[in-house]
Motif scaffolding. Structure first.
Motif, mmCIF file in Angstrom:
data_model
loop_
_atom_site.group_PDB
_atom_site.id
_atom_site.type_symbol
_atom_site.label_atom_id
_atom_site.label_comp_id
_atom_site.label_asym_id
_atom_site.label_seq_id
_atom_site.Cartn_x
_atom_site.Cartn_y
_atom_site.Cartn_z
ATOM 1 N N HIS A 36 21.417 2.268 20.400
ATOM 2 C CA HIS A 36 22.467 1.257 20.216
ATOM 3 C C HIS A 36 22.396 0.427 19.168
ATOM 4 O O HIS A 36 23.201 -0.447 19.163
ATOM 5 C CB HIS A 36 22.211 0.259 21.607
ATOM 6 C CG HIS A 36 22.251 1.410 22.920
ATOM 7 N ND1 HIS A 36 23.589 1.899 23.458
ATOM 8 C CD2 HIS A 36 21.273 1.570 23.834
ATOM 9 C CE1 HIS A 36 23.187 2.443 24.247
ATOM 10 N NE2 HIS A 36 22.149 2.336 24.709
ATOM 11 N N GLU A 37 21.482 0.543 18.398
ATOM 12 C CA GLU A 37 21.057 -0.272 17.219
ATOM 13 C C GLU A 37 22.379 -0.462 16.089
ATOM 14 O O GLU A 37 23.049 -1.408 15.634
ATOM 15 C CB GLU A 37 19.681 -0.118 16.505
ATOM 16 C CG GLU A 37 18.837 -0.576 17.359
ATOM 17 C CD GLU A 37 17.293 -0.863 16.458
ATOM 18 O OE1 GLU A 37 17.309 -1.526 15.620
ATOM 19 O OE2 GLU A 37 16.362 -0.064 16.744
ATOM 20 N N GLN A 38 22.816 0.746 15.774
ATOM 21 C CA GLN A 38 23.688 0.988 14.773
ATOM 22 C C GLN A 38 25.159 0.535 15.381
ATOM 23 O O GLN A 38 25.913 -0.122 14.680
ATOM 24 C CB GLN A 38 23.895 2.625 14.419
ATOM 25 C CG GLN A 38 24.830 2.569 13.347
ATOM 26 C CD GLN A 38 24.550 1.886 11.953
ATOM 27 O OE1 GLN A 38 23.546 2.018 11.688
ATOM 28 N NE2 GLN A 38 25.419 1.244 11.308
ATOM 29 N N ASP A 39 25.438 0.708 16.619
ATOM 30 C CA ASP A 39 26.540 0.088 17.259
ATOM 31 C C ASP A 39 26.683 -1.211 17.183
ATOM 32 O O ASP A 39 27.875 -1.957 16.993
ATOM 33 C CB ASP A 39 26.863 0.469 18.658
ATOM 34 C CG ASP A 39 26.735 2.075 18.823
ATOM 35 O OD1 ASP A 39 27.097 2.889 17.985
ATOM 36 O OD2 ASP A 39 26.480 2.770 20.140
ATOM 37 N N TYR A 74 22.324 -8.789 20.729
ATOM 38 C CA TYR A 74 23.609 -8.688 20.240
ATOM 39 C C TYR A 74 24.303 -7.548 20.866
ATOM 40 O O TYR A 74 25.055 -6.956 20.096
ATOM 41 C CB TYR A 74 23.916 -9.215 18.848
ATOM 42 C CG TYR A 74 23.536 -10.453 18.421
ATOM 43 C CD1 TYR A 74 24.305 -11.493 18.595
ATOM 44 C CD2 TYR A 74 22.125 -10.770 17.924
ATOM 45 C CE1 TYR A 74 23.978 -12.703 17.926
ATOM 46 C CE2 TYR A 74 21.913 -12.072 17.390
ATOM 47 C CZ TYR A 74 22.740 -12.853 17.511
ATOM 48 O OH TYR A 74 22.225 -14.120 16.948
ATOM 49 N N SER A 75 23.862 -7.292 22.020
ATOM 50 C CA SER A 75 24.464 -5.781 22.624
ATOM 51 C C SER A 75 24.288 -5.912 23.861
ATOM 52 O O SER A 75 23.007 -5.883 24.541
ATOM 53 C CB SER A 75 23.541 -4.805 21.825
ATOM 54 O OG SER A 75 23.915 -3.504 22.593
ATOM 55 N N SER A 76 25.332 -5.487 24.770
ATOM 56 C CA SER A 76 25.247 -5.580 25.987
ATOM 57 C C SER A 76 24.437 -4.338 26.529
ATOM 58 O O SER A 76 23.749 -4.424 27.566
ATOM 59 C CB SER A 76 26.647 -5.522 26.853
ATOM 60 O OG SER A 76 27.496 -4.303 26.367
ATOM 61 N N ASN A 77 24.576 -3.235 25.819
ATOM 62 C CA ASN A 77 23.710 -2.122 26.444
ATOM 63 C C ASN A 77 22.057 -2.350 26.020
ATOM 64 O O ASN A 77 21.250 -1.966 26.985
ATOM 65 C CB ASN A 77 23.998 -0.826 25.409
ATOM 66 C CG ASN A 77 25.531 -0.498 25.518
ATOM 67 O OD1 ASN A 77 25.902 -0.256 26.851
ATOM 68 N ND2 ASN A 77 26.083 0.181 24.422
ATOM 69 N N ILE A 78 21.703 -2.918 25.052
ATOM 70 C CA ILE A 78 20.238 -3.314 24.812
ATOM 71 C C ILE A 78 19.798 -4.383 26.034
ATOM 72 O O ILE A 78 18.786 -4.356 26.598
ATOM 73 C CB ILE A 78 20.093 -3.814 23.519
ATOM 74 C CG1 ILE A 78 20.352 -2.655 22.418
ATOM 75 C CG2 ILE A 78 18.507 -4.466 23.452
ATOM 76 C CD1 ILE A 78 20.174 -3.110 20.972
#
Length: 291
Positions: free
Chosen positions: A174-177, A265-269
């Motif tokens: 998920h980091e690149q997203d 800064y990511s809902s998935n993370i």
């Protein structure tokens, strides 16, 4: 080997005309605290008894009771007759003086200190050895109980730490997203305020780099993985008293998880971080009950 702070052990021993019963139990506690219940003639041995139990148990809220019962029943009660007479004489005079009749005077005097007590007598070396042997047997059963509880706890902790490690491995995809998401958000923000024709591409890239530095979580991921690995290493070593160390490591795990969530800064993370926190809370509950 992992030891639970909760434990129970019981042992009996028949010695001559007496039965010796020893019970040891413990609950979780930050410190070592022993409550000892025994007969009066064992009080002179209290320091030895305390050391025997606390050295063995390491940590916890401990309670040990030692009951010695005579099969004959003729040495279990003694009456301090001179003291009883003094109390009776003084209280009878007061009753007469105040014109007060009390039919419970005899029973009331028996409840006064040092009037009635078990007449334990002196203890022989043989009896002391029988008592310490019984205590050792109770402590062995106490230890077996804690080992059994500890083994179940160790399996549970291993599973939960491995779950955190597994969730950590799911962060990387998920980091690149999130990098692309921050680029798009910054560009839209500049477009809304300035228009596409007036966007300074150089300044735009500087802002992106600034946010990417703030969002970098490689150090947190590396430290979290190391903490999880160290937790399992300590969990599986041969040291018995490891509860405090595991508690400290779990605090460090929590610190890295919190930082990871703050920089996600990511809902998935964030969803993965919530899963890690849930496992960590259960780990903290378990480590609170480890010696």
């Amino acid at each position: 080997m992992l030891l639970s702070m909760t434990g129970y052990g019981r042992a009996t021993n028949n010695w001559e005309d007496k039965t010796i019963l020893v019970e040891v139990r413990s609950l979780n506690s930050k410190y070592t605290d022993l409550r000892l219940r025994c007969s009066q003639n064992l009080r002179e041995k209290e320091a030895q008894l305390r050391k025997m139990v606390t050295d063995f148990a390491h940590r916890g809220k401990l309670e040990m009771s030692i009951d010695i019962t005579s099969h004959l029943g003729d040495d279990q009660f003694g009456l301090n007759v001179p003291l009883f007479k003094k109390y009776f004489s003084a209280l009878s005079e007061l009753s007469t003086e105040f014109d007060y009749e009390d039919k419970t005077l005899m029973s009331a005097i028996l409840r006064l200190p040092n009037v009635a007590a078990s007449s334990d007598g002196e203890m022989s070396k043989e009896e002391w050895k029988a008592i310490t042997d019984t205590i050792s047997a109770a402590l062995e059963k106490f230890q077996a109980f804690r080992e059994q509880e500890g083994a179940a706890t160790a399996n549970d902790l291993t599973e939960r730490v491995n779950t955190i490690s597994g969730l950590l491995e799911q962060v990387s995809p998920h980091e690149q997203d999130r990098v692309e998401a921050i680029r798009d958000r910054l560009y839209r923000s500049l477009d809304d305020k300035m228009g596409k024709d007036r966007i300074d591409e150089s300044r735009y890239e500087q802002e992106v780099l600034f946010y990417l530095e703030k969002m970098d979580i490689n150090e947190e991921k590396m430290r979290l993985a190391q903490h999880c690995e160290y937790f399992l290493e300590v969990l599986n070593n041969k040291t018995q008293a490891k509860g405090r160390k595991l508690s400290f490591i779990s605090q460090e795990i929590g610190r890295e998880i919190n930082t990871l969530g703050a920089k996600a800064y990511s809902s998935n993370i964030q969803r993965l971080v919530v899963g890690m926190k849930d496992e960590l809370e259960k780990i903290k509950e378990q480590t609170a009950n480890i010696v």
